[in-house]
Motif scaffolding. Structure first.
Motif, PDB file in Angstrom:
ATOM      1  N   SER A 100     -89.126  31.199  48.366  1.00  0.00           N
ATOM      2  CA  SER A 100     -88.414  32.079  47.434  1.00  0.00           C
ATOM      3  C   SER A 100     -87.665  31.253  46.406  1.00  0.00           C
ATOM      4  CB  SER A 100     -87.441  32.997  48.184  1.00  0.00           C
ATOM      5  OG  SER A 100     -86.476  32.231  48.880  1.00  0.00           O
ATOM      6  N   LEU A 101     -87.363  31.889  45.272  1.00  0.00           N
ATOM      7  CA  LEU A 101     -86.554  31.238  44.229  1.00  0.00           C
ATOM      8  C   LEU A 101     -85.587  32.261  43.643  1.00  0.00           C
ATOM      9  CD1 LEU A 101     -87.620  32.127  41.121  1.00  0.00           C
ATOM     10  CD2 LEU A 101     -89.560  30.769  41.818  1.00  0.00           C
ATOM     11  N   ASN A 102     -84.499  31.742  43.074  1.00  0.00           N
ATOM     12  CA  ASN A 102     -83.488  32.636  42.505  1.00  0.00           C
ATOM     13  C   ASN A 102     -83.861  33.000  41.071  1.00  0.00           C
ATOM     14  OD1 ASN A 102     -82.727  29.819  41.673  1.00  0.00           O
ATOM     15  ND2 ASN A 102     -81.124  30.933  40.562  1.00  0.00           N
ATOM     16  N   ILE A 103     -83.646  34.267  40.709  1.00  0.00           N
ATOM     17  CA  ILE A 103     -83.869  34.701  39.325  1.00  0.00           C
ATOM     18  C   ILE A 103     -82.543  34.837  38.577  1.00  0.00           C
ATOM     19  CG2 ILE A 103     -86.045  35.827  39.874  1.00  0.00           C
ATOM     20  CD1 ILE A 103     -84.598  38.493  39.825  1.00  0.00           C
ATOM     21  N   ASN A 104     -81.443  34.886  39.315  1.00  0.00           N
ATOM     22  CA  ASN A 104     -80.097  34.759  38.728  1.00  0.00           C
ATOM     23  C   ASN A 104     -79.195  34.182  39.804  1.00  0.00           C
ATOM     24  OD1 ASN A 104     -79.381  36.882  40.392  1.00  0.00           O
ATOM     25  ND2 ASN A 104     -79.354  38.405  38.770  1.00  0.00           N
ATOM     26  N   LYS A 105     -77.898  34.353  39.666  1.00  0.00           N
ATOM     27  CA  LYS A 105     -76.982  33.699  40.603  1.00  0.00           C
ATOM     28  C   LYS A 105     -77.088  34.237  42.022  1.00  0.00           C
ATOM     29  CE  LYS A 105     -73.068  36.742  39.415  1.00  0.00           C
ATOM     30  NZ  LYS A 105     -72.851  37.318  40.766  1.00  0.00           N
ATOM     31  N   SER A 106     -77.535  35.486  42.215  1.00  0.00           N
ATOM     32  CA  SER A 106     -77.511  36.093  43.546  1.00  0.00           C
ATOM     33  C   SER A 106     -78.851  36.640  44.027  1.00  0.00           C
ATOM     34  CB  SER A 106     -76.487  37.235  43.588  1.00  0.00           C
ATOM     35  OG  SER A 106     -75.166  36.750  43.446  1.00  0.00           O
ATOM     36  N   GLN A 140     -84.072  39.355  48.022  1.00  0.00           N
ATOM     37  CA  GLN A 140     -82.823  39.040  48.705  1.00  0.00           C
ATOM     38  C   GLN A 140     -81.656  39.073  47.734  1.00  0.00           C
ATOM     39  OE1 GLN A 140     -83.399  35.164  50.429  1.00  0.00           O
ATOM     40  NE2 GLN A 140     -84.458  35.954  52.238  1.00  0.00           N
ATOM     41  N   TYR A 141     -80.481  39.434  48.279  1.00  0.00           N
ATOM     42  CA  TYR A 141     -79.235  39.367  47.518  1.00  0.00           C
ATOM     43  C   TYR A 141     -78.252  38.487  48.279  1.00  0.00           C
ATOM     44  CZ  TYR A 141     -75.123  40.605  44.814  1.00  0.00           C
ATOM     45  OH  TYR A 141     -74.009  40.537  44.016  1.00  0.00           O
ATOM     46  N   ASP A 142     -77.801  37.419  47.624  1.00  0.00           N
ATOM     47  CA  ASP A 142     -76.894  36.450  48.227  1.00  0.00           C
ATOM     48  C   ASP A 142     -75.449  36.788  47.853  1.00  0.00           C
ATOM     49  OD1 ASP A 142     -75.698  34.262  49.349  1.00  0.00           O
ATOM     50  OD2 ASP A 142     -76.299  32.868  47.769  1.00  0.00           O
ATOM     51  N   PHE A 143     -74.584  36.962  48.862  1.00  0.00           N
ATOM     52  CA  PHE A 143     -73.186  37.302  48.623  1.00  0.00           C
ATOM     53  C   PHE A 143     -72.315  36.072  48.378  1.00  0.00           C
ATOM     54  CE2 PHE A 143     -74.888  40.902  51.001  1.00  0.00           C
ATOM     55  CZ  PHE A 143     -74.413  41.974  50.267  1.00  0.00           C
ATOM     56  N   LEU A 144     -72.859  34.873  48.521  1.00  0.00           N
ATOM     57  CA  LEU A 144     -72.112  33.630  48.288  1.00  0.00           C
ATOM     58  C   LEU A 144     -72.858  32.776  47.266  1.00  0.00           C
ATOM     59  CD1 LEU A 144     -71.343  32.731  52.033  1.00  0.00           C
ATOM     60  CD2 LEU A 144     -69.872  33.971  50.431  1.00  0.00           C
ATOM     61  N   PRO A 145     -72.904  33.218  46.007  1.00  0.00           N
ATOM     62  CA  PRO A 145     -73.786  32.569  45.031  1.00  0.00           C
ATOM     63  C   PRO A 145     -73.364  31.175  44.590  1.00  0.00           C
ATOM     64  CG  PRO A 145     -72.443  34.234  43.937  1.00  0.00           C
ATOM     65  CD  PRO A 145     -72.172  34.353  45.410  1.00  0.00           C
ATOM     66  N   TYR A 152     -76.949  36.790  53.079  1.00  0.00           N
ATOM     67  CA  TYR A 152     -77.863  37.573  52.248  1.00  0.00           C
ATOM     68  C   TYR A 152     -78.307  38.858  52.944  1.00  0.00           C
ATOM     69  CZ  TYR A 152     -81.597  35.728  55.232  1.00  0.00           C
ATOM     70  OH  TYR A 152     -82.390  35.408  56.317  1.00  0.00           O
ATOM     71  N   LEU A 153     -78.650  39.832  52.115  1.00  0.00           N
ATOM     72  CA  LEU A 153     -79.281  41.078  52.534  1.00  0.00           C
ATOM     73  C   LEU A 153     -80.703  41.063  51.985  1.00  0.00           C
ATOM     74  CD1 LEU A 153     -78.872  43.927  53.822  1.00  0.00           C
ATOM     75  CD2 LEU A 153     -78.284  44.728  51.527  1.00  0.00           C
ATOM     76  N   GLU A 154     -81.662  41.491  52.804  1.00  0.00           N
ATOM     77  CA  GLU A 154     -83.078  41.349  52.428  1.00  0.00           C
ATOM     78  C   GLU A 154     -83.834  42.658  52.606  1.00  0.00           C
ATOM     79  OE1 GLU A 154     -85.536  37.863  53.832  1.00  0.00           O
ATOM     80  OE2 GLU A 154     -86.573  39.458  54.933  1.00  0.00           O
ATOM     81  N   THR A 155     -84.766  42.898  51.694  1.00  0.00           N
ATOM     82  CA  THR A 155     -85.737  43.970  51.840  1.00  0.00           C
ATOM     83  C   THR A 155     -87.098  43.436  51.451  1.00  0.00           C
ATOM     84  OG1 THR A 155     -86.285  46.259  51.228  1.00  0.00           O
ATOM     85  CG2 THR A 155     -85.392  44.851  49.501  1.00  0.00           C
ATOM     86  N   SER A 156     -88.149  44.047  51.959  1.00  0.00           N
ATOM     87  CA  SER A 156     -89.500  43.536  51.696  1.00  0.00           C
ATOM     88  C   SER A 156     -90.525  44.659  51.826  1.00  0.00           C
ATOM     89  CB  SER A 156     -89.848  42.394  52.664  1.00  0.00           C
ATOM     90  OG  SER A 156     -89.831  42.850  54.008  1.00  0.00           O
ATOM     91  N   TYR A 157     -91.654  44.444  51.142  1.00  0.00           N
ATOM     92  CA  TYR A 157     -92.820  45.325  51.306  1.00  0.00           C
ATOM     93  C   TYR A 157     -93.947  44.471  51.871  1.00  0.00           C
ATOM     94  CZ  TYR A 157     -96.830  48.288  50.395  1.00  0.00           C
ATOM     95  OH  TYR A 157     -97.966  49.024  50.545  1.00  0.00           O
ATOM     96  N   PHE A 182     -80.960  40.982  57.337  1.00  0.00           N
ATOM     97  CA  PHE A 182     -79.954  40.124  56.731  1.00  0.00           C
ATOM     98  C   PHE A 182     -79.893  38.828  57.531  1.00  0.00           C
ATOM     99  CE2 PHE A 182     -77.528  42.341  59.982  1.00  0.00           C
ATOM    100  CZ  PHE A 182     -76.715  41.350  60.512  1.00  0.00           C
ATOM    101  N   GLY A 183     -79.209  37.829  56.965  1.00  0.00           N
ATOM    102  CA  GLY A 183     -79.114  36.545  57.637  1.00  0.00           C
ATOM    103  C   GLY A 183     -78.050  35.668  57.013  1.00  0.00           C
ATOM    104  N   TYR A 184     -77.867  34.510  57.621  1.00  0.00           N
ATOM    105  CA  TYR A 184     -76.867  33.554  57.159  1.00  0.00           C
ATOM    106  C   TYR A 184     -77.448  32.151  57.237  1.00  0.00           C
ATOM    107  CZ  TYR A 184     -72.546  30.849  56.838  1.00  0.00           C
ATOM    108  OH  TYR A 184     -71.585  29.958  56.453  1.00  0.00           O
ATOM    109  N   ASP A 185     -77.270  31.384  56.162  1.00  0.00           N
ATOM    110  CA  ASP A 185     -77.707  29.990  56.095  1.00  0.00           C
ATOM    111  C   ASP A 185     -76.489  29.084  56.141  1.00  0.00           C
ATOM    112  OD1 ASP A 185     -80.198  31.055  55.751  1.00  0.00           O
ATOM    113  OD2 ASP A 185     -80.318  30.649  53.605  1.00  0.00           O
TER     114      ASP A 185
END
Length: 240
Positions: A100-106, A140-145, A152-157, A182-185
């Motif tokens: 995965s890669l980020n498209i903005n800060k989060s 994914q949405y990262d709460f600690l950008p 992060y919170l994640e959804t997928s198809y 969701f998960g934590y790194d």
């Protein structure tokens, strides 16, 4: 000319004496202790405001830009499930890989593949084995950008052939799933983090006796993009 110099020197000396008088008068001023404490409190508040505002501007400049973080994630988990009898066990092994890669800060986008291997049964005494696969796109949405730490919170198809539709799962091609998790790194070294979390896969197709499948995540991340190693998380900075 002498008269002019005499006049200028006289004016200058008068000005100095006036300043001395002002200084002497100011030394006689008595400051109210209550007002002094009020001023000191105000000064502390101003300093705190300046610190937070300056810190916020600095943090905004440290946000990630598009494509600066590229994450490869892998996880391997073994899940034993006991059946109706003590000797009946179904063993599930999951091997997860994502990029995965980020498209903005989060916000992150990417692809992933979940390999599932099962052995045993919760019903029968024999121990058959089977292989499955689930793959798809993740968001994914990262709460600690601003940090290498990620909450992060994640959804997928997803598409796949793993059907959790009975006591024992079985293979059914071309299934569709909605994934939510969701998960934590947690950073271990530069560019390497430990990941913990889970994803719940919901079968979208209209199938009898279907149920959800939960994938547990226990593995590692490797940051292939910009090195932004930071672990000094401040409680105030999280909400700036």
């Amino acid at each position: 000319m002498k008269y002019i110099l005499f006049i200028l020197l006289s004016i200058f000396s008068i000005g100095l004496s006036g300043q001395d008088d002002n200084i002497a008068d100011s030394s006689k001023i008595v400051i109210n202790p209550k007002r002094a404490s009020m001023f000191s409190k105000n000064d502390a508040g101003v300093k705190a405001f300046r610190y937070l505002s300056g810190n916020t501007l600095q943090n905004k400049s440290s946000y990630l830009k598009f494509g600066e973080r590229i994450l490869y994630s892998t996880s391997f988990v073994w899940i034993p499930n006991q059946g109706y009898y003590r000797e009946n066990w179904l063993h599930e092994f999951t091997w997860y890989n994502s990029l995965s890669l980020n498209i903005n800060k989060s916000i992150y986008i990417g692809v992933h593949y979940l390999y599932i291997f099962t052995k045993g049964s919760t019903i029968y005494t024999e121990s058959p084995s089977e292989q499955y696969g689930i793959y798809g796109f993740i968001l994914q949405y990262d709460f600690l950008p601003r940090f290498e730490n990620r909450l992060y919170l994640e959804t997928s198809y997803n598409k796949g052939d793993f059907c959790p539709c009975d006591d024992d799962p079985y293979k059914l091609p071309d299934l569709s799933y909605l994934g939510i998790g969701f998960g934590y790194d947690f950073p271990l070294f530069k560019r390497i983090s430990f990941r913990i979390g889970f994803t719940n896969y919901i079968v979208i197709d209209d199938i009898k006796d279907k149920s959800n499948f939960t994938q547990y995540v226990l593995g590692f991340n490797v940051n292939l993009g910009k090195n932004s190693y930071r672990t000094d998380i401040s409680f105030l900075e999280i909400f700036n």
